[in-house]
Design a protein around this motif. Structure first.
Motif: not given
Ligand code: ZN
Ligand code: ZN
Length: 239
Positions: A8, A10, A41, A74, A196, A198
């Motif tokens: 996960h 981004h 996303h 995601e 996750d 970023h």
């Protein structure tokens, strides 16, 4: 516990993340990870990528800086439980994560409704992983979700960033996360621990999950992404 894969992450394409695929891969290599999933996303997120972005992910090599790259998304789970990317595009991806998010076309309010759409997503044959099911803002009937994930063999994420400092928008609780892990062990639902990220510095960072690992008495066997080969064969079996 150490993970070999971060499922996960981004990139700048998400609209509110700040690193490139190259930077994320390099950071993964430096931290000893063997595999990462790029999961930007879905198009429904404000500032998110156009669906064309997902149609051209094949431009990225399968291995970057020595790290295996799963090209994914995601996706946003919508009111109907459907995702914000067409089946044609989902089909082309290596890895499909899906989660409930605010600020998208989602206005369900109750625990029952959040649970229903999540289970619909679990039954979607393209979905490999549900992101942050222990999210405080969209509480789920965790027992029902875990049972469905065990039946359909969909990964439930133990999200590290949800338990980080409040400045990152803390949306998790230790209680819910521990409950998730205990139920997954009980029913045999696959779990993965992910950053996750970023920003590239966060790749592979699961520090915040240490108390969860201890209290839920998790071993490396309980967590799919402690072994990159297990992740690869899991994905292969699902396709
Ligand atoms: Zn998310
Ligand atoms: Zn995310």
């Amino acid at each position: 516990m150490k993970i070999e894969a971060d499922l996960h992450t981004h990139t700048v394409a998400s609209g509110h993340a700040y690193s490139s695929v190259g930077e994320i891969a390099k950071s993964a290599r430096d931290k000893g990870l063997k595999l990462i999933a790029i999961t930007d996303h879905g198009p429904g997120m404000p500032g998110g990528p156009h669906e064309y972005y997902f149609g051209n992910l094949k431009a990225i090599p399968d291995v970057v800086h020595g790290v295996r790259i799963l090209k994914g998304i995601e996706a946003n789970i919508l009111n109907t439980g459907e995702l914000d990317l067409s089946v044609e595009r989902l089909e082309e991806l290596d890895f499909v994560a899906a989660g409930i998010h605010g600020d998208v076309d989602y206005n369900k309010k109750s625990r029952l409704e959040h649970t229903e759409v999540t289970i619909t997503a679990i039954k979607n044959p393209y979905v490999d992983m549900i992101t942050h099911p222990a999210n405080l803002y969209f509480p789920l009937d965790l027992e029902a979700v875990v049972q469905a994930a065990a039946e359909y063999q969909v990964i439930l994420e133990v999200n590290a960033s949800s338990l980080e400092e409040p400045r990152l928008g803390k949306r998790g609780s230790y209680e819910l996360t521990i409950q998730l892990c205990r139920l997954a062990k009980k029913y045999g639902a696959p779990l993965s621990m992910n950053s996750d990220a970023h920003f590239f510095t966060q790749v592979g960072n699961i520090k915040s999950l240490k108390p969860v690992i201890e209290q839920a008495e998790l071993t490396e066997e309980d967590i799919l992404n402690t072994d990159a080969r297990k992740v690869e064969s899991f994905i292969l079996n699902r396709k």
